[in-house]
Write a protein that holds these residues in place. Structure first.
Motif, PDB file in Angstrom:
ATOM      1  N   ALA A 131      -5.881   0.773  -8.294  1.00 14.60           N
ATOM      2  CA  ALA A 131      -6.674   0.692  -9.526  1.00 14.60           C
ATOM      3  C   ALA A 131      -5.857   0.235 -10.725  1.00 14.60           C
ATOM      4  CB  ALA A 131      -7.302   2.052  -9.820  1.00 14.60           C
ATOM      5  N   LEU A 132      -4.604   0.685 -10.821  1.00 15.31           N
ATOM      6  CA  LEU A 132      -3.833   0.481 -12.055  1.00 15.31           C
ATOM      7  C   LEU A 132      -2.926  -0.743 -12.030  1.00 15.31           C
ATOM      8  CD1 LEU A 132      -2.838   4.190 -12.848  1.00 15.31           C
ATOM      9  CD2 LEU A 132      -4.810   2.872 -13.667  1.00 15.31           C
ATOM     10  N   HIS A 133      -2.750  -1.365 -10.869  1.00 11.59           N
ATOM     11  CA  HIS A 133      -1.857  -2.522 -10.772  1.00 11.59           C
ATOM     12  C   HIS A 133      -2.635  -3.739 -10.285  1.00 11.59           C
ATOM     13  CE1 HIS A 133       0.868   0.964 -10.516  1.00 11.59           C
ATOM     14  NE2 HIS A 133       1.733   0.189 -11.149  1.00 11.59           N
ATOM     15  N   GLU A 134      -2.409  -4.852 -10.942  1.00  9.39           N
ATOM     16  CA  GLU A 134      -3.106  -6.074 -10.571  1.00  9.39           C
ATOM     17  C   GLU A 134      -2.313  -6.941  -9.594  1.00  9.39           C
ATOM     18  OE1 GLU A 134      -4.342  -8.264 -13.945  1.00  9.39           O
ATOM     19  OE2 GLU A 134      -5.615  -6.666 -14.764  1.00  9.39           O
ATOM     20  N   SER A 135      -1.033  -6.643  -9.401  1.00  6.37           N
ATOM     21  CA  SER A 135      -0.228  -7.459  -8.486  1.00  6.37           C
ATOM     22  C   SER A 135      -0.674  -7.209  -7.051  1.00  6.37           C
ATOM     23  CB  SER A 135       1.256  -7.126  -8.635  1.00  6.37           C
ATOM     24  OG  SER A 135       1.537  -5.843  -8.120  1.00  6.37           O
ATOM     25  N   LEU A 136      -0.642  -8.267  -6.253  1.00 10.17           N
ATOM     26  CA  LEU A 136      -1.084  -8.182  -4.872  1.00 10.17           C
ATOM     27  C   LEU A 136      -0.230  -7.199  -4.080  1.00 10.17           C
ATOM     28  CD1 LEU A 136      -2.873  -9.197  -2.552  1.00 10.17           C
ATOM     29  CD2 LEU A 136      -1.203 -11.049  -2.201  1.00 10.17           C
ATOM     30  N   LEU A 137       1.090  -7.222  -4.292  1.00 12.91           N
ATOM     31  CA  LEU A 137       1.994  -6.353  -3.544  1.00 12.91           C
ATOM     32  C   LEU A 137       1.694  -4.877  -3.817  1.00 12.91           C
ATOM     33  CD1 LEU A 137       4.399  -6.169  -1.631  1.00 12.91           C
ATOM     34  CD2 LEU A 137       5.918  -6.249  -3.642  1.00 12.91           C
ATOM     35  N   SER A 138       1.468  -4.539  -5.077  1.00 11.23           N
ATOM     36  CA  SER A 138       1.183  -3.144  -5.431  1.00 11.23           C
ATOM     37  C   SER A 138      -0.130  -2.681  -4.819  1.00 11.23           C
ATOM     38  CB  SER A 138       1.126  -2.984  -6.949  1.00 11.23           C
ATOM     39  OG  SER A 138       2.372  -3.259  -7.540  1.00 11.23           O
ATOM     40  N   ARG A 139      -1.130  -3.545  -4.834  1.00 11.34           N
ATOM     41  CA  ARG A 139      -2.421  -3.159  -4.266  1.00 11.34           C
ATOM     42  C   ARG A 139      -2.341  -2.999  -2.749  1.00 11.34           C
ATOM     43  NH1 ARG A 139      -7.043  -6.448  -7.803  1.00 11.34           N
ATOM     44  NH2 ARG A 139      -6.878  -5.070  -9.628  1.00 11.34           N
ATOM     45  N   LEU A 140      -1.599  -3.886  -2.103  1.00  6.98           N
ATOM     46  CA  LEU A 140      -1.444  -3.765  -0.655  1.00  6.98           C
ATOM     47  C   LEU A 140      -0.677  -2.497  -0.296  1.00  6.98           C
ATOM     48  CD1 LEU A 140      -0.686  -7.441   0.445  1.00  6.98           C
ATOM     49  CD2 LEU A 140      -2.860  -6.204   0.548  1.00  6.98           C
ATOM     50  N   LEU A 141       0.324  -2.151  -1.104  1.00  6.21           N
ATOM     51  CA  LEU A 141       1.067  -0.915  -0.874  1.00  6.21           C
ATOM     52  C   LEU A 141       0.156   0.299  -1.050  1.00  6.21           C
ATOM     53  CD1 LEU A 141       3.709   0.585  -0.352  1.00  6.21           C
ATOM     54  CD2 LEU A 141       4.195   0.463  -2.819  1.00  6.21           C
ATOM     55  N   GLY A 142      -0.690   0.264  -2.076  1.00  9.19           N
ATOM     56  CA  GLY A 142      -1.637   1.356  -2.289  1.00  9.19           C
ATOM     57  C   GLY A 142      -2.615   1.488  -1.136  1.00  9.19           C
ATOM     58  N   ILE A 143      -3.096   0.357  -0.630  1.00 11.14           N
ATOM     59  CA  ILE A 143      -4.009   0.384   0.512  1.00 11.14           C
ATOM     60  C   ILE A 143      -3.316   0.964   1.740  1.00 11.14           C
ATOM     61  CG2 ILE A 143      -5.293  -1.078   2.123  1.00 11.14           C
ATOM     62  CD1 ILE A 143      -5.839  -2.950  -0.255  1.00 11.14           C
ATOM     63  N   CYS A 144      -2.043   0.617   1.935  1.00 14.78           N
ATOM     64  CA  CYS A 144      -1.286   1.161   3.065  1.00 14.78           C
ATOM     65  C   CYS A 144      -1.143   2.679   2.961  1.00 14.78           C
ATOM     66  CB  CYS A 144       0.100   0.515   3.133  1.00 14.78           C
ATOM     67  SG  CYS A 144       0.095  -1.208   3.694  1.00 14.78           S
ATOM     68  N   LEU A 145      -0.889   3.191   1.769  1.00 18.06           N
ATOM     69  CA  LEU A 145      -0.783   4.649   1.586  1.00 18.06           C
ATOM     70  C   LEU A 145      -2.106   5.337   1.901  1.00 18.06           C
ATOM     71  CD1 LEU A 145       1.320   4.981  -1.706  1.00 18.06           C
ATOM     72  CD2 LEU A 145       2.038   5.544   0.625  1.00 18.06           C
ATOM     73  N   ALA A 146      -3.195   4.778   1.392  1.00 17.66           N
ATOM     74  CA  ALA A 146      -4.507   5.369   1.640  1.00 17.66           C
ATOM     75  C   ALA A 146      -4.860   5.307   3.127  1.00 17.66           C
ATOM     76  CB  ALA A 146      -5.574   4.659   0.804  1.00 17.66           C
ATOM     77  N   SER A 147      -4.486   4.202   3.779  1.00 15.96           N
ATOM     78  CA  SER A 147      -4.757   4.049   5.213  1.00 15.96           C
ATOM     79  C   SER A 147      -3.957   5.057   6.028  1.00 15.96           C
ATOM     80  CB  SER A 147      -4.408   2.625   5.664  1.00 15.96           C
ATOM     81  OG  SER A 147      -4.415   2.520   7.068  1.00 15.96           O
ATOM     82  N   PHE A 148      -2.688   5.222   5.684  1.00 12.23           N
ATOM     83  CA  PHE A 148      -1.853   6.195   6.398  1.00 12.23           C
ATOM     84  C   PHE A 148      -2.442   7.594   6.248  1.00 12.23           C
ATOM     85  CE2 PHE A 148       1.656   9.131   6.902  1.00 12.23           C
ATOM     86  CZ  PHE A 148       2.343   8.615   7.981  1.00 12.23           C
ATOM     87  N   SER A 149      -2.881   7.910   5.045  1.00 13.41           N
ATOM     88  CA  SER A 149      -3.487   9.216   4.801  1.00 13.41           C
ATOM     89  C   SER A 149      -4.766   9.408   5.605  1.00 13.41           C
ATOM     90  CB  SER A 149      -3.785   9.371   3.302  1.00 13.41           C
ATOM     91  OG  SER A 149      -4.540  10.527   3.056  1.00 13.41           O
ATOM     92  N   SER A 150      -5.594   8.374   5.655  1.00 16.74           N
ATOM     93  CA  SER A 150      -6.842   8.469   6.408  1.00 16.74           C
ATOM     94  C   SER A 150      -6.581   8.633   7.901  1.00 16.74           C
ATOM     95  CB  SER A 150      -7.691   7.215   6.160  1.00 16.74           C
ATOM     96  OG  SER A 150      -8.894   7.266   6.881  1.00 16.74           O
ATOM     97  N   GLY A 151      -5.589   7.902   8.433  1.00 12.42           N
ATOM     98  CA  GLY A 151      -5.247   8.029   9.848  1.00 12.42           C
ATOM     99  C   GLY A 151      -4.721   9.406  10.185  1.00 12.42           C
TER     100      GLY A 151
END
Length: 483
Positions: A131-151
Motif C-alpha cells: 500500500a505505501l510503496h509504489e516501486s515494483l520491488l517493494s510491492r512484490l516483496l510485500g506480496i511475498c510476505l503476505a503469501s508466506f503468511s497465508s501459506g
C-alpha cells in the motif's frame, strides 16, 4: 455423525446428573427438572459447536482473502509493461515454501499462539508494504510476505483442527474451515471491487487490517479443545492420536524420546525417516488426487478460460445474456465468478451436512476435471458449435466450468476431512505426544500437494493460452488478439 455425538453425549450427561445424589436432580422422582437440565446442556454444546464452526470459517475466510485480493488487484499493482504473471508467481511460491518448510523441515511441538500472531503481523506488514510503496520491488516483496503468511496460516489452521476430538468435532472444524476458504474467493473479489475506486494506497491499506481478525477470533471466540471432553472418562481427546497407520519408530539418536521415560515432551519430535514413513501411504490415497485437481483446475482457469471468448450476444437473440455480457472482456470475469460460486458451494458440503465422498472415490474429481480440461481446450482451439450460435457455446462453457468448480471444492474438503478422521485404537499408542505430532504432520503436509499443483499450472497456463490463441487466429477468430 455430529448429531449422533450430541445425542449420545447429552444422554450420558443426563444419566450422570441423575447419579450425583443432588436432591434437585433425583432421577425418576424429578423428571421435569432432569429434562430441563438435559436441554440446557444440549443447548450449551450447540453453542460451543456454533462458536467452533464460526471460528474455523473465519480462519478460512480471512487467511485466504488476501490471496484473492492480491490477484484481483494485479492490474492495479504493476505497470502496464510488466507481465501480470509475476503477481501470481509471487502470490504462490512463498506460500509453497512455507508449506514445505513448516511441514517437512520444522520439527517438534507446534506453538499455535505464536504462529497465529506471527502470521497476522507478517500479513499486515506485507500488505502495508504494497500500500505505501509504489516501486515494483517493494510491492512484490510485500506480496511475498503476505503469501508466506497465508501459506503458513493454511497449514496452521488445518493442523489446529486435529487438536479437537472426537472425530465428529474434528470434522466439524474442517468442514467450516473449507467453507471459509471457499467464501474467500467471493468475498475477496467483491471487496476489491468496492475498494479499488479508493486507489491502491487506501484500498490495500484497509485490507491490511483484515489479518487482525485472526488473533481476535483465536483468543476470544475459539473454544479450547478441553471444552470437548468425553463425559464417560473426562479425557481430553486432543491428547489422543488419529493415525490409523503404524506409529513411527522413534530414533533417539536424532533427539526423539519417550514420554514414558520421564523426559519433556518438547524433546519428542518426528524424524525425517518418520515423516517419510507417514507420507508413503498418503501419496496415492490423498496427495496425488489433490495435486491433479489443482493442476487441472488452475490450468483451466489461467490458461484456457482467458481464451473462451465469443461475440457479444445481441439483445435481439439473447436478451438475458446481453444484460450480463457487454463486451468481450466480460467473459473471463464471468467464468471466474461461476468458478468461485461453485467452489464455495462444494467446499461447504460437509458443513451443510452432506455425506463425505468415500475414500475410494477421491480420485474421481481429478478424472472429471481432466476430461473438462480436454473438452474446453478443444472448444477454445476448434469450436464445438458453429460461430453463429454463441449462445450454445456460452451455455456449454458455463456448465463445464460449474462442474469444474464443484469437483475442485469436493476434492479439497473431502481429502482434508478424510485424513482428519483417521484414528487408531488409543490402547495401542505408546507415545501420545509423538502420535499427536504425526497427526498434525499428515494433515499439514497435504498443503504442499495443492501448492505444487497451482505452481505447475501457472507455468503450464502461459504457453497454453498463447497456443490456443494462435489456433483461434488460424481459423479466423481474432477476439483473443484484442484483449
Amino acid at each position: 455423525m455430529l448429531r449422533n455425538y450430541l445425542s449420545a453425549n447429552s444422554a450420558r450427561l443426563c444419566a450422570t446428573t441423575h447419579c450425583t445424589g443432588d436432591p434437585t436432580y433425583s432421577g425418576c422422582s424429578s423428571p421435569f427438572r432432569a429434562s430441563h437440565a438435559h436441554g440446557f446442556r444440549l443447548t450449551g454444546e450447540r453453542w460451543l459447536l456454533f462458536k467452533l464452526g464460526l471460528s474455523f470459517f473465519v480462519f478460512g475466510l480471512i487467511n485466504n482473502v488476501l490471496y484473492v485480493i492480491i490477484l484481483s488487484a494485479a492490474l492495479d499493482l504493476v505497470p502496464p509493461s510488466t507481465p501480470k504473471g509475476i503477481i501470481a508467481f509471487c502470490n504462490i511460491t512463498p506460500g509453497l515454501i512455507a508449506n514445505f518448510g513448516w511441514s517437512y523441515i520444522v520439527r517438534g511441538r507446534i506453538g499455535y499462539t505464536r504462529r497465529v500472531v506471527g502470521c497476522c503481523l507478517l500479513s499486515f506488514t506485507g500488505m502495508l508494504a504494497v500500500a505505501l510503496h509504489e516501486s515494483l520491488l517493494s510491492r512484490l516483496l510485500g506480496i511475498c510476505l503476505a503469501s508466506f503468511s497465508s501459506g503458513l496460516g493454511s497449514i496452521t489452521y488445518v493442523q489446529l483442527s486435529t487438536t479437537y476430538s472426537p472425530a465428529a468435532i474434528g470434522g466439524h472444524c474442517i468442514g467450516y474451515w473449507s467453507s471459509g476458504t471457499g467464501a474467500a474467493g467471493l468475498f475477496g473479489a467483491f471487496l476489491w471491487w468496492k475498494l479499488r475506486g479508493l486507489g491502491v494506497e487506501t484500498g490495500i491499506g484497509i485490507s491490511s487490517l483484515l489479518p487482525f481478525v485472526l488473533p481476535l477470533t483465536y483468543f476470544f471466540l475459539l473454544p479450547t479443545p478441553a471444552s470437548f471432553l468425553d463425559p464417560a472418562t473426562s479425557v481430553v481427546y486432543s491428547a489422543l492420536p488419529l493415525d490409523d497407520t503404524e506409529i513411527p519408530t522413534i530414533d533417539t539418536s536424532e533427539g526423539s524420546s519417550l514420554l514414558g521415560n520421564g523426559l519433556k515432551s518438547d524433546s519428542v519430535f518426528l524424524t525425517t525417516a518418520d515423516k517419510l514413513r507417514l507420507l508413503q501411504p498418503m501419496v496415492l490415497k490423498y496427495m496425488l488426487p489433490l495435486f491433479c485437481v489443482y493442476l487441472y483446475e488452475y490450468t483451466i482457469n489461467q490458461g484456457i478460460a482467458p481464451t473462451l471468448l465469443y461475440p457479444v450476444p445481441s439483445p435481439e437473440r439473447y436478451g438475458f445474456l446481453s444484460k450480463i455480457i457487454h463486451s468481450v472482456r466480460d467473459y473471463y470475469p464471468l467464468w471466474q465468478l461461476v468458478y468461485q460460486v461453485t467452489v464455495f458451494i462444494s467446499r461447504s458440503t460437509i458443513s451443510l451436512g452432506i455425506p463425505p465422498v468415500p475414500v475410494r472415490l477421491l480420485p474421481l474429481p481429478a478424472i472429471v476435471q481432466l476430461a473438462i480440461l480436454i473438452t474446453l481446450a478443444y472448444e477454445s482451439a476448434f469450436g464445438i458449435f458453429s460461430e453463429d450460435h454463441e449462445g450454445r457455446s456460452i451455455g456449454f462453457v458455463f456448465v463445464l466450468i460449474s462442474i469444474e468448480g464443484i469437483c475442485g471444492g469436493l476434492s479439497y474438503v473431502n481429502v482434508f476431512y478424510r485424513i482428519n478422521q483417521e484414528r487408531p485404537d488409543p490402547s495401542k499408542v505408546e507415545n501420545k505426544e509423538l502420535a499427536k505430532q504425526a497427526r498434525e504432520f499428515k494433515i499439514g503436509s497435504l498443503a504442499f500437494s495443492d501448492g505444487c499443483g497451482i505452481l505447475f499450472a501457472s507455468l503450464l497456463a502461459m504457453p497454453t493460452e498463447i497456443e490456443l490463441c494462435k489456433l483461434q487466429v488460424a481459423r479466423g477468430k481474432l477476439l483473443c488478439q484484442g484483449l
